[in-house]
Design a protein around this motif. Structure first.
Motif, mmCIF file in Angstrom:
data_model
loop_
_atom_site.group_PDB
_atom_site.id
_atom_site.type_symbol
_atom_site.label_atom_id
_atom_site.label_comp_id
_atom_site.label_asym_id
_atom_site.label_seq_id
_atom_site.Cartn_x
_atom_site.Cartn_y
_atom_site.Cartn_z
ATOM 1 N N LEU A 89 0.804 -1.214 0.000
ATOM 2 C CA LEU A 89 0.000 0.000 0.000
ATOM 3 C C LEU A 89 0.841 1.270 0.000
ATOM 4 C CD1 LEU A 89 -2.773 -0.947 2.566
ATOM 5 C CD2 LEU A 89 -2.863 -1.068 0.081
ATOM 6 N N VAL A 90 2.152 1.120 0.129
ATOM 7 C CA VAL A 90 3.055 2.266 0.199
ATOM 8 C C VAL A 90 3.771 2.390 -1.133
ATOM 9 C CG1 VAL A 90 5.034 3.229 1.428
ATOM 10 C CG2 VAL A 90 3.340 1.910 2.661
ATOM 11 N N THR A 91 3.906 3.630 -1.630
ATOM 12 C CA THR A 91 4.533 3.820 -2.934
ATOM 13 C C THR A 91 6.025 3.491 -2.931
ATOM 14 O OG1 THR A 91 4.801 6.163 -2.414
ATOM 15 C CG2 THR A 91 2.895 5.556 -3.733
ATOM 16 N N HIS A 92 6.746 3.816 -1.859
ATOM 17 C CA HIS A 92 8.175 3.526 -1.762
ATOM 18 C C HIS A 92 8.434 2.768 -0.453
ATOM 19 C CE1 HIS A 92 8.815 6.123 -5.167
ATOM 20 N NE2 HIS A 92 8.141 7.076 -4.560
ATOM 21 N N PRO A 93 8.209 1.443 -0.444
ATOM 22 C CA PRO A 93 8.306 0.710 0.825
ATOM 23 C C PRO A 93 9.714 0.582 1.389
ATOM 24 C CG PRO A 93 7.855 -0.794 -0.977
ATOM 25 C CD PRO A 93 7.779 0.593 -1.530
ATOM 26 N N TYR A 94 10.744 0.767 0.577
ATOM 27 C CA TYR A 94 12.091 0.581 1.097
ATOM 28 C C TYR A 94 12.837 1.899 1.252
ATOM 29 C CZ TYR A 94 10.920 -4.210 0.434
ATOM 30 O OH TYR A 94 10.283 -5.404 0.531
ATOM 31 N N THR A 100 10.582 4.770 5.742
ATOM 32 C CA THR A 100 9.478 3.815 5.728
ATOM 33 C C THR A 100 9.899 2.445 6.232
ATOM 34 O OG1 THR A 100 8.646 4.976 3.789
ATOM 35 C CG2 THR A 100 7.672 2.855 4.271
ATOM 36 N N TYR A 101 11.043 1.964 5.796
ATOM 37 C CA TYR A 101 11.477 0.612 6.142
ATOM 38 C C TYR A 101 11.837 0.534 7.621
ATOM 39 C CZ TYR A 101 13.813 -3.850 5.980
ATOM 40 O OH TYR A 101 14.171 -5.151 6.213
ATOM 41 N N ASP A 102 11.320 -0.503 8.284
ATOM 42 C CA ASP A 102 11.568 -0.688 9.707
ATOM 43 C C ASP A 102 11.846 -2.172 9.950
ATOM 44 O OD1 ASP A 102 11.661 -0.644 12.440
ATOM 45 O OD2 ASP A 102 9.664 0.187 12.730
ATOM 46 N N LYS A 103 13.025 -2.481 10.480
ATOM 47 C CA LYS A 103 13.386 -3.877 10.727
ATOM 48 C C LYS A 103 12.483 -4.528 11.765
ATOM 49 C CE LYS A 103 17.872 -3.020 11.319
ATOM 50 N NZ LYS A 103 19.278 -3.264 11.638
ATOM 51 N N LYS A 104 11.902 -3.712 12.657
ATOM 52 C CA LYS A 104 11.063 -4.255 13.723
ATOM 53 C C LYS A 104 9.613 -4.486 13.280
ATOM 54 C CE LYS A 104 13.771 -1.889 17.210
ATOM 55 N NZ LYS A 104 13.781 -0.832 18.210
ATOM 56 N N ALA A 105 9.281 -4.087 12.068
ATOM 57 C CA ALA A 105 7.909 -4.241 11.573
ATOM 58 C C ALA A 105 7.603 -5.722 11.350
ATOM 59 C CB ALA A 105 7.736 -3.479 10.269
#
Length: 148
Positions: A95-100, A104-109
């Protein structure tokens, strides 16, 4: 009092403007390591007025509360148990245009999720539909056409 009771009390001058709570789903991130922590949070939330159901996923640290509630009060109730709580900050990465992106990117997600940065930026600035359409094409940059 029911509907007719409210009507007659309003006619007689007993009108009090109360804001009705909306039926909604509140998702929180709460770190819980054991069944005792989970039970403590579940009991605190289940005892709140207006709560219909409480679902806890301890593996993802996710608490879902459904009912006639206000998100800020749900967060405060969880924090009163001694746990750190925040509104669920993740969305599915598709759902995110630029997930990385670094923000935006979170290792804990949890798997398949990234931090929801777009909602935060959208809340800070007003974006009209016309603005989105006008930025699809740019006279300054002919490579900016997003349709081709």
């Amino acid at each position: 009092m029911g509907g007719a009771g409210n009507y007659f009390s309003n006619l007689l001058g007993g009108y009090s403007h109360k804001r009705k709570r909306q039926f909604q789903t509140v998702e929180l991130k709460v770190r819980m390591d054991c069944e005792g922590c989970e039970l403590k949070v579940r009991n605190a939330l289940a005892s709140m007025k207006g709560v219909q159901s409480v679902d806890i996923n301890r593996k993802q640290y996710k608490v879902t509360v459904i009912g006639y509630i206000e998100p800020s009060k749900v967060v405060k109730r969880v924090q009163s148990t001694g746990k750190r709580a925040e509104i669920w900050p993740y969305v599915p990465y598709n759902l995110v245009t630029h997930p990385y992106n670094p923000q935006t990117y979170d290792k804990k997600a949890p798997a398949g999720h990234v931090r929801n940065v777009e909602v935060i930026t959208m809340a800070n600035q007003v974006v009209r539909q016309e603005d989105k359409l006008s930025t699809m094409f740019s006279d300054d940059n002919p490579n900016a056409c997003s349709i081709m």
